[in-house]
Design a protein around this motif. Structure first.
Motif, PDB file in Angstrom:
ATOM      1  N   ARG A   1       0.836  -1.200   0.000  1.00 58.20           N
ATOM      2  CA  ARG A   1       0.000   0.000   0.000  1.00 58.20           C
ATOM      3  C   ARG A   1       0.879   1.261   0.000  1.00 58.20           C
ATOM      4  NH1 ARG A   1      -2.458  -0.976   4.305  1.00 58.20           N
ATOM      5  NH2 ARG A   1      -4.118  -2.247   3.384  1.00 58.20           N
ATOM      6  N   LYS A   2       1.936   1.238   0.817  1.00 57.66           N
ATOM      7  CA  LYS A   2       2.852   2.382   0.841  1.00 57.66           C
ATOM      8  C   LYS A   2       3.552   2.570  -0.499  1.00 57.66           C
ATOM      9  CE  LYS A   2       3.869   2.338   5.808  1.00 57.66           C
ATOM     10  NZ  LYS A   2       4.949   2.184   6.832  1.00 57.66           N
ATOM     11  N   ALA A   3       3.956   1.461  -1.112  1.00 55.90           N
ATOM     12  CA  ALA A   3       4.612   1.561  -2.420  1.00 55.90           C
ATOM     13  C   ALA A   3       3.656   2.122  -3.469  1.00 55.90           C
ATOM     14  CB  ALA A   3       5.125   0.188  -2.847  1.00 55.90           C
ATOM     15  N   LEU A   4       2.383   1.692  -3.402  1.00 57.55           N
ATOM     16  CA  LEU A   4       1.399   2.199  -4.353  1.00 57.55           C
ATOM     17  C   LEU A   4       1.158   3.690  -4.152  1.00 57.55           C
ATOM     18  CD1 LEU A   4      -0.702   1.707  -6.564  1.00 57.55           C
ATOM     19  CD2 LEU A   4      -2.338   1.091  -4.769  1.00 57.55           C
ATOM     20  N   LEU A   5       1.024   4.112  -2.891  1.00 61.52           N
ATOM     21  CA  LEU A   5       0.822   5.536  -2.614  1.00 61.52           C
ATOM     22  C   LEU A   5       2.030   6.363  -3.057  1.00 61.52           C
ATOM     23  CD1 LEU A   5      -0.855   5.361   0.918  1.00 61.52           C
ATOM     24  CD2 LEU A   5      -1.950   5.855  -1.273  1.00 61.52           C
ATOM     25  N   HIS A   6       3.225   5.822  -2.842  1.00 65.07           N
ATOM     26  CA  HIS A   6       4.435   6.529  -3.290  1.00 65.07           C
ATOM     27  C   HIS A   6       4.459   6.650  -4.811  1.00 65.07           C
ATOM     28  CE1 HIS A   6       8.736   6.791  -4.431  1.00 65.07           C
ATOM     29  NE2 HIS A   6       8.782   7.624  -3.391  1.00 65.07           N
ATOM     30  N   TRP A   7       4.083   5.577  -5.503  1.00 61.72           N
ATOM     31  CA  TRP A   7       4.050   5.600  -6.973  1.00 61.72           C
ATOM     32  C   TRP A   7       3.045   6.630  -7.457  1.00 61.72           C
ATOM     33  CZ3 TRP A   7       0.480   4.792 -10.817  1.00 61.72           C
ATOM     34  CH2 TRP A   7       0.979   4.548 -12.093  1.00 61.72           C
ATOM     35  N   ILE A   8       1.860   6.655  -6.830  1.00 60.92           N
ATOM     36  CA  ILE A   8       0.835   7.614  -7.243  1.00 60.92           C
ATOM     37  C   ILE A   8       1.304   9.046  -6.997  1.00 60.92           C
ATOM     38  CG2 ILE A   8      -1.496   8.450  -6.738  1.00 60.92           C
ATOM     39  CD1 ILE A   8      -2.289   5.556  -6.158  1.00 60.92           C
ATOM     40  N   ALA A   9       1.934   9.297  -5.841  1.00 60.97           N
ATOM     41  CA  ALA A   9       2.389  10.646  -5.512  1.00 60.97           C
ATOM     42  C   ALA A   9       3.455  11.127  -6.496  1.00 60.97           C
ATOM     43  CB  ALA A   9       2.926  10.688  -4.084  1.00 60.97           C
ATOM     44  N   VAL A  10       4.440  10.269  -6.780  1.00 67.04           N
ATOM     45  CA  VAL A  10       5.530  10.656  -7.685  1.00 67.04           C
ATOM     46  C   VAL A  10       4.997  10.923  -9.087  1.00 67.04           C
ATOM     47  CG1 VAL A  10       7.636   9.849  -8.796  1.00 67.04           C
ATOM     48  CG2 VAL A  10       7.312   9.494  -6.355  1.00 67.04           C
ATOM     49  N   HIS A  11       4.159  10.029  -9.592  1.00 65.60           N
ATOM     50  CA  HIS A  11       3.640  10.214 -10.942  1.00 65.60           C
ATOM     51  C   HIS A  11       2.658  11.371 -11.022  1.00 65.60           C
ATOM     52  CE1 HIS A  11       5.454   6.249 -11.493  1.00 65.60           C
ATOM     53  NE2 HIS A  11       5.309   6.409 -12.787  1.00 65.60           N
ATOM     54  N   SER A  12       1.942  11.634  -9.953  1.00 63.79           N
ATOM     55  CA  SER A  12       1.044  12.794  -9.958  1.00 63.79           C
ATOM     56  C   SER A  12       1.840  14.085 -10.048  1.00 63.79           C
ATOM     57  CB  SER A  12       0.179  12.790  -8.696  1.00 63.79           C
ATOM     58  OG  SER A  12      -0.641  11.641  -8.655  1.00 63.79           O
ATOM     59  N   LEU A  13       2.933  14.163  -9.297  1.00 65.27           N
ATOM     60  CA  LEU A  13       3.790  15.350  -9.385  1.00 65.27           C
ATOM     61  C   LEU A  13       4.407  15.477 -10.770  1.00 65.27           C
ATOM     62  CD1 LEU A  13       5.590  15.226  -5.901  1.00 65.27           C
ATOM     63  CD2 LEU A  13       3.810  16.808  -6.640  1.00 65.27           C
ATOM     64  N   GLY A  14       4.810  14.326 -11.344  1.00 68.96           N
ATOM     65  CA  GLY A  14       5.377  14.372 -12.689  1.00 68.96           C
ATOM     66  C   GLY A  14       4.367  14.832 -13.725  1.00 68.96           C
ATOM     67  N   ILE A  15       3.136  14.337 -13.620  1.00 70.67           N
ATOM     68  CA  ILE A  15       2.092  14.753 -14.562  1.00 70.67           C
ATOM     69  C   ILE A  15       1.770  16.233 -14.384  1.00 70.67           C
ATOM     70  CG2 ILE A  15      -0.337  14.439 -15.168  1.00 70.67           C
ATOM     71  CD1 ILE A  15       0.007  11.472 -14.462  1.00 70.67           C
TER      72      ILE A  15
END
Length: 303
Positions: A30-44
């Motif tokens: 769950r933490k890895a998924l949230l980290h992935w979403i946060a990083v890609h959201s900032l990138g987008i």
């Protein structure tokens, strides 16, 4: 007796820790998924921040004269003829030719003149080497506006080259401080063993530079060439100083200002001209971005 007690021990033994481990694994996932979403959201978000203005310029360039003055974000009719109208503007193709001459020839002269100096500062050991490097760094920190008056007096009064782009092109044949420093930093990453092996085989310094150093320094050379090409293509200050009195010597950056003044109410044409000025730079960077990123990254490996 031991055999009889084994079932009892197994029955009284602690249950396996699978649920605990499964819960921990789920938490980690769950933490890895949230980290992935946060990083890609900032990138987008960052990508949209840079892309949306360009999209707005392109869409406005395809609007009609009347719609460009409204709040509409998309064209009602796609006016591709706006680009043809810009190309048919008197002087626009001349600005293109002058810009290609300035950026292309200036980039070649800068790269050719900077490579030997950077090679000497990176691989030669001579008295005054550190002082020479300090002078190069000092030139990087010197704003061009500081020396513009004596330079203009020299090129305009002594050499009688005002109204042309040659006062901007000729100095590039004597190297550029930033290009020399960037190439020097990249050449430091090339092991000296390659140079020693070439000299053992009978190569002189020039042949070693041409046959060994240059093939290995292609990413650094590409980065320097792109930096110089972009700087010359977007240069507004230099053409304004030396070529403003002669419209036949204007570049795209300076001519675009004149075009905007003549079509200050035709925002669709102004945006179309802006797209035509930006498109070559974007295309060059798109095809050369791999070498550009590699060259910039490797320049910081050694100091």
């Amino acid at each position: 007796m031991t055999d009889l007690l084994d079932p009892v021990r197994k029955a009284t033994a602690a249950p396996p820790e699978r649920p605990v481990r499964t819960a921990a694994a789920r938490t980690a996932r769950r933490k890895a998924l949230l980290h992935w979403i946060a990083v890609h959201s900032l990138g987008i978000a960052a990508a949209l921040f840079f892309v949306l203005p360009f999209v707005f310029v392109v869409l406005t360039s395809l609007m009609s004269d009347q719609q460009a003055l409204t709040r509409d974000l998309t064209p009602n009719t796609w006016e591709w003829g706006n680009y043809e109208r810009v190309f048919n503007t008197p002087g626009f193709l001349t600005w293109w030719r002058n810009t290609l001459l300035y950026a292309g020839l200036g980039t070649v002269l800068t790269v050719v003149s900077s490579i030997p100096v950077a090679y000497a500062l990176a691989k030669f050991r001579f008295r005054g080497r550190k002082l020479s490097l300090m002078l190069v760094i000092s030139m990087m920190m010197l704003p061009p506006q500081v020396v513009i008056i004596p330079m203009y007096l020299f090129w305009a009064k002594q050499m009688d080259l005002s109204g042309t782009l040659w006062p901007l092109i000729i100095p590039m044949a004597f190297g550029d401080a930033f290009s020399i420093f960037l190439l020097r930093q990249f050449l430091l990453t090339i092991p000296n063993e390659y140079l020693d092996a070439a000299k053992v085989d009978g190569c002189g310094e020039f042949r070693t530079l041409m046959k060994v150093v240059l093939p290995m320094a292609r990413p650094g050379i590409a980065a320097v060439a792109l930096f110089q090409f972009f700087a010359a293509w977007n240069d507004y200050f230099g053409p304004q100083i030396y070529a403003s009195e002669n419209p036949a010597a204007w570049t795209l950056s300076y001519g675009l200002e004149s075009f905007k003044g003549a079509h200050h109410t035709d925002w669709n044409l102004t945006m179309a001209a802006t797209v035509l000025v930006m498109a070559p730079v974007i295309a060059v960077f798109f095809f050369a971005q791999k070498a550009f990123v590699e060259g910039v990254t490797l320049t910081g490996v050694k100091g």
